[in-house]
Design an enzyme around this catalytic site. Structure first.
Site, mmCIF file in Angstrom:
data_model
loop_
_atom_site.group_PDB
_atom_site.id
_atom_site.type_symbol
_atom_site.label_atom_id
_atom_site.label_comp_id
_atom_site.label_asym_id
_atom_site.label_seq_id
_atom_site.Cartn_x
_atom_site.Cartn_y
_atom_site.Cartn_z
ATOM 1 N N ASP A 35 -2.588 25.489 -42.387
ATOM 2 C CA ASP A 35 -1.220 25.354 -42.893
ATOM 3 C C ASP A 35 -0.661 26.734 -43.289
ATOM 4 O OD1 ASP A 35 0.590 22.967 -44.398
ATOM 5 O OD2 ASP A 35 0.740 24.953 -45.265
ATOM 6 N N THR A 123 -11.161 19.000 -41.607
ATOM 7 C CA THR A 123 -12.530 19.542 -41.608
ATOM 8 C C THR A 123 -12.664 20.875 -42.332
ATOM 9 O OG1 THR A 123 -12.318 20.745 -39.522
ATOM 10 C CG2 THR A 123 -12.985 18.432 -39.397
HETATM 11 P P1 ADP Z 1 -7.675 20.423 -44.089
HETATM 12 O O1 ADP Z 1 -7.049 20.611 -45.455
HETATM 13 O O2 ADP Z 1 -7.037 19.295 -43.300
HETATM 14 O O3 ADP Z 1 -9.161 20.359 -44.143
HETATM 15 P P2 ADP Z 1 -7.764 23.202 -43.180
HETATM 16 O O4 ADP Z 1 -6.615 24.036 -42.779
HETATM 17 O O5 ADP Z 1 -8.513 23.631 -44.400
HETATM 18 O O6 ADP Z 1 -7.208 21.713 -43.276
HETATM 19 O O7 ADP Z 1 -8.809 23.123 -42.000
HETATM 20 C C1 ADP Z 1 -8.647 22.330 -40.847
HETATM 21 C C2 ADP Z 1 -9.307 23.034 -39.682
HETATM 22 O O8 ADP Z 1 -8.434 24.050 -39.192
HETATM 23 C C3 ADP Z 1 -10.631 23.733 -40.017
HETATM 24 O O9 ADP Z 1 -11.583 23.405 -39.013
HETATM 25 C C4 ADP Z 1 -10.265 25.213 -39.968
HETATM 26 O O10 ADP Z 1 -11.374 25.990 -39.533
HETATM 27 C C5 ADP Z 1 -9.192 25.202 -38.905
HETATM 28 N N1 ADP Z 1 -8.274 26.353 -38.873
HETATM 29 C C6 ADP Z 1 -7.959 27.240 -39.860
HETATM 30 N N2 ADP Z 1 -7.082 28.155 -39.393
HETATM 31 C C7 ADP Z 1 -6.833 27.841 -38.092
HETATM 32 C C8 ADP Z 1 -6.035 28.405 -37.048
HETATM 33 N N3 ADP Z 1 -5.278 29.476 -37.256
HETATM 34 N N4 ADP Z 1 -6.047 27.806 -35.827
HETATM 35 C C9 ADP Z 1 -6.792 26.694 -35.601
HETATM 36 N N5 ADP Z 1 -7.556 26.108 -36.532
HETATM 37 C C10 ADP Z 1 -7.585 26.682 -37.764
#
Ligand code: ADP
Length: 175
Positions: A35, A123
């Site tokens: 996010d 995740t």
């Molecule tokens: P949530 O709160 O739903 O767990 P997160 O953002 O903490 O969301 O993580 C969701 C997934 O997105 C994790 O597997 C993380 O490694 C991944 N992630 C983080 N940054 C990026 C990015 N720039 N592009 C793709 N995936 C990402």
């Protein structure tokens, strides 16, 4: 693996697709992880739109999804969905995670988007075990694609090596 599914490793903010999915929180007011990366790359126009949505509809409930523009991103739209926080598995987490994928795909289908890219929802900060989440994501996406012509292609964008490996393993098993 489903012929309309692609599994890649990379940064979702850089993907040239019609819509990227944001793993948002229910306030829609920004957080860390993917996010934060999406808001940094998209710029202030996206945050302004999210603030408006937060004010007008009070955010987005877990398992549902909302559509916005994409600011400076190469994608045309962002679909914000809210995955469940992992609380041990006995609180409807699996259904809510499947619902986050399905509702995002429904919005993309309504818009006739050809391509959509997902991160591994829940995740990261939300703590959903990665292997279980991969199974649910692949099942929900596979079922949706069987029943709908749009989106034509779904990309699963894994940030880390472990998610990438799990998605590949699980997708080979479900062939
Ligand atoms: P949530 O709160 O739903 O767990 P997160 O953002 O903490 O969301 O993580 C969701 C997934 O997105 C994790 O597997 C993380 O490694 C991944 N992630 C983080 N940054 C990026 C990015 N720039 N592009 C793709 N995936 C990402």
């Amino acid at each position: 693996m489903h012929s309309r599914l692609r599994i890649i490793q990379g940064d979702i903010t850089r993907q040239q697709v019609d819509a990227i999915v944001n793993a948002a929180n229910s306030s829609l007011l920004g957080g860390g992880g993917v996010d934060g990366a999406i808001h940094r790359a998209a710029g202030p126009a996206l945050l302004a739109e999210c603030r408006q949505l937060a004010a007008s509809r009070g955010g987005c409930p877990t398992g549902e999804a909302v559509l916005t523009g994409a600011g400076n991103l190469p994608a045309r739209a962002v679909i914000h969905t809210v995955g469940p926080v992992w609380r041990g598995g006995g609180h409807g987490e699996a259904e809510l995670l499947a619902s986050a994928y399905t509702h995002s795909l429904q919005l993309a289908a309504e818009q006739r988007f050809a391509t959509i890219a997902f991160p591994a929802i829940s995740t990261g900060i939300y703590g959903y075990p990665k292997a279980a989440a991969a199974t649910i994501a692949l099942r929900a996406i596979g079922q949706f694609l069987q029943q709908h012509d749009y989106p034509q292609q779904v990309w699963l964008v894994c940030f880390d090596e472990e998610s990438y490996r799990l998605y590949r393993q699980h997708s080979e098993q479900s062939d």
